[in-house]
Scaffold this motif. Structure first.
Motif: not given
Ligand code: WTA
Length: 635
Positions: A405-411, A419-426, A431-434, A452-460
């Motif tokens: 629904g909305g942006i999840m990982i982004t500066p 940092k080029p090619t990195y979406a950077t931080l959640p 709450q991401p998980a690899l 994966c994402i471990k916890f709900p966010w409102p936009g899902m």
């Protein structure tokens, strides 16, 4: 509340920690202070990823259009809500104020009501990027109808599948659409579709190209005269927090598209909050996202997110190459765009052109540059950063999906060092998980796994329309108690994320998600085709292009291969749309298969990418000899 607008890195970490430790308090406070509720919630969140069932702001009542329009009228009534930049640069741009938007949305909402559309009914929208498209979404939301927008580049078959899946009774379309120097017979495509959609009783047609079209008696009506007679005000339908707002289809690993269902309150809160922070929007900025509203990026970041913030959002009808490759930059200069959000495929295409196209325009209004839809490669990142941003407009490489629904990982621009090619931080609250392939979470940094994402966010998204079992199966089964995105990612030494690409059977071509199964299904309809397999291979501009391996029936073997290739692409165009055409088609006598009969796409992918050296162990295949044949004949 400072929480609503993050201004420095320390604050990001502080707010992030709160959002993770006390998600309910955090989102409750955001919701409390920044939106218009007819009734407040009883419970911020209840969730269960097993079932799965996710509810945000349960018990609350609201209408999203009151939040996107009505509440701005007092302070921003004369402010421009939507700037419309037509395909043809000679045609004048339109500026639609919040007051005018209110009137036009209400009028269309009243027309829909007159046509018998009620709360909970589904309305299909198949329109080009003209103001009526945004207005149609909002008019549906005004009366509680569920909109289902189908990208106007999809074929008649794809449109019909989506109309039938969501059981729409009414369709809004136009006589035609402009794309660069071409005009497209949208209504003709609709007429073809509707032969297979007995449920559609009413078609409302917007006049755009004045093309001569067929109007079916009793079914089709021009929209303009109906609008002229419609009332300028429409009382908003009061919706429950979890009432569906829209359905939007995305490709999956089986042939049938997935109708992702987004609901009202959580989606509003999440798109508004992410928009404000990811673009650092401040009053009087002009924001432009080049996506089509037929995709989720347009829903969330042309329509709902910006309007919920009282922003000025630009809609562009045309294409980046018309009348020449300077068009995007000409628009930035003309409308003094402050935030610009586009896809890597467009950046790559524009970076290939003469640099004068960019340098001849004053781009000094730009403050934030966004990227979305696929991984951005290093070269494109630097061109965007240096040539367009002049090294002083941060790039926000935003990772997210139709499902999120909305942006999840982004500066956060001016906050998170890029940092080029990195979406950077959640993003806040995410709450991401690899995960490794055995289903274990990879802790710590410098790891790579499935995202994966471990916890709900409102936009899902809450479900797949009509198929909750598939929702569970696709997103919540691979890793118990986690949402699985289908993407791979790595986390570097400082905790920044880089998205490495899909790990399933979805291929991203020019930023569009294409499932292999629907394309293979289409190809297999060709009478000379016995079987086929599609994989992606790297492409300079599109990111990935499609490579098809096709086994012909005996009857087809003597046919001219170039003719067959054209016919196969023609079938794909008819079933899905031109975006799914194959760049290369190799005819083969077999496909590498496991003993259980599964096609080994990994091998096919490597061959198509000309990465022949490490195909891995092929001896366990049912038919190892076919690998040699395929390698020898690679295109
Ligand atoms: C890909 C578009 C790398 C990813 C909003 C995801 C990205 C799919 C990025 C969703 C990014 C999107 N970097 N890959 N910044 N953004 N993707 O549903 O594979 O059209 O799963 O949503 O696009 O595409 P969708």
């Amino acid at each position: 509340m400072s929480n609503y607008h993050i201004k420095h890195l320390e604050e990001y970490y502080q707010v992030y920690r709160k959002s993770v430790r006390e998600p309910e308090n955090f989102w409750g406070e955001v919701a409390e202070e920044h939106f218009l509720w007819r009734k407040k919630w009883d419970n911020v969140l209840s969730w269960d990823f097993e079932k799965p069932e996710i509810k945000w702001f349960e018990g609350a009542q609201l209408n999203i259009t009151e939040n996107c329009i009505d509440r701005h009228l007092l302070a921003r009534g004369e402010k421009t809500a939507i700037i419309f930049e037509p395909n043809n640069p000679e045609e004048e741009a339109q500026h639609i104020t919040y007051r005018q938007l209110h009137e036009r949305v209400c009028q269309l909402a009243n027309v829909l009501k007159d046509q018998g559309v009620k709360k909970g009914d589904r309305v299909s929208i198949y329109l080009p990027m003209i103001p009526e498209l945004s207005i149609a979404l909002l008019a549906c939301a005004r009366i509680g109808a569920i909109h289902s927008v189908v990208f106007a580049g999809f074929s008649s078959t794809a449109l019909a599948t989506r109309i039938n899946d969501s059981d729409c009774k009414l369709l809004i379309t136009s006589d035609g659409s402009y794309r660069g120097s071409k005009s497209i017979d949208l209504k003709g495509i609709v007429d073809e579709s509707l032969e297979d959609c007995p449920g559609v009783k009413t078609v409302l047609v917007v006049k755009r190209t004045n093309a001569k079209i067929n109007m079916k008696e009793g079914r089709d009506q021009w929209l303009q005269p109906l609008l002229e007679n419609a009332y300028l005000d429409c009382v908003p339908e009061i919706m429950n927090a979890e009432d569906p707002l829209f359905i939007l289809y995305t490709s999956g690993s089986t042939g049938k598209p997935k109708g992702m269902v987004h609901t009202t309150a959580g989606y509003l809160v999440y798109t508004a909050y992410t928009f404000k922070n990811v673009f650092q929007y401040t009053e009087n900025d002009v924001y432009w996202c080049t996506a089509d509203i037929g995709w989720v990026t347009g829903h969330s970041y042309i329509v709902y997110g910006p309007l919920a913030n009282g922003a000025t959002t630009l809609m562009f009808e045309g294409v980046p190459s018309y009348p020449d490759f300077g068009r995007f930059w000409e628009i930035v200069e003309k409308h003094k765009v402050n935030q610009f959000y586009t896809a890597p495929t467009a950046i790559r295409a524009l970076a290939k052109q003469n640099i004068a196209f960019a340098e001849n325009h004053d781009l000094s209004s730009l403050k934030v540059l966004g990227s979305v839809g696929e991984p951005i490669n290093e070269e494109a990142w630097h061109w965007y950063n240096d040539i367009i941003g002049k090294k002083n407009s941060p790039i926000v490489d935003t990772w997210w999906q139709t499902e999120t629904g909305g942006i999840m990982i982004t500066p956060i621009p001016y906050v998170t060092p890029t940092k080029p090619t990195y979406a950077t931080l959640p993003f806040i609250g995410v709450q991401p998980a690899l995960m490794d392939e055995q289903g274990k979470e990879l802790k710590g940094n410098q790891v790579e796994g499935r995202l994966c994402i471990k916890f709900p966010w409102p936009g899902m998204a809450r479900t797949i329309w009509g198929d909750h079992a598939r929702y569970k199966d696709t997103y919540f089964s691979a890793f118990p108690n986690k949402y699985f995105s289908g993407d791979g990612a790595l986390r570097d030494e400082v905790g920044y994320y880089r998205i490495t690409g899909r790990v399933d059977d979805v291929i991203i071509v020019s930023g569009h998600n294409l499932g292999t199964a629907p394309i293979e299904d289409a190809i297999n309809e060709h009478p000379a085709v016995a079987e086929s397999a599609i994989v992606g291979f790297p492409h300079d501009i599109k990111g990935n292009a499609l490579y098809g391996y096709v086994i012909l029936k005996e009857t087809g073997e003597s046919r001219n291969h170039d003719n067959l290739r054209n016919e196969i692409n023609q079938i794909i165009t008819e079933h899905i749309g031109p975006i799914a055409k194959l760049d290369k088609i190799q005819f083969t006598s077999g496909l590498p298969k496991t003993r259980s009969g599964k096609i080994m796409r990994r091998i096919l992918r490597k061959i198509a990418s000309r990465d022949m050296n490490n195909l891995g162990d092929t001896s366990t295949l049912l038919n190892p000899e076919v690998v040699e044949e395929i390698k020898d004949n690679v295109l």
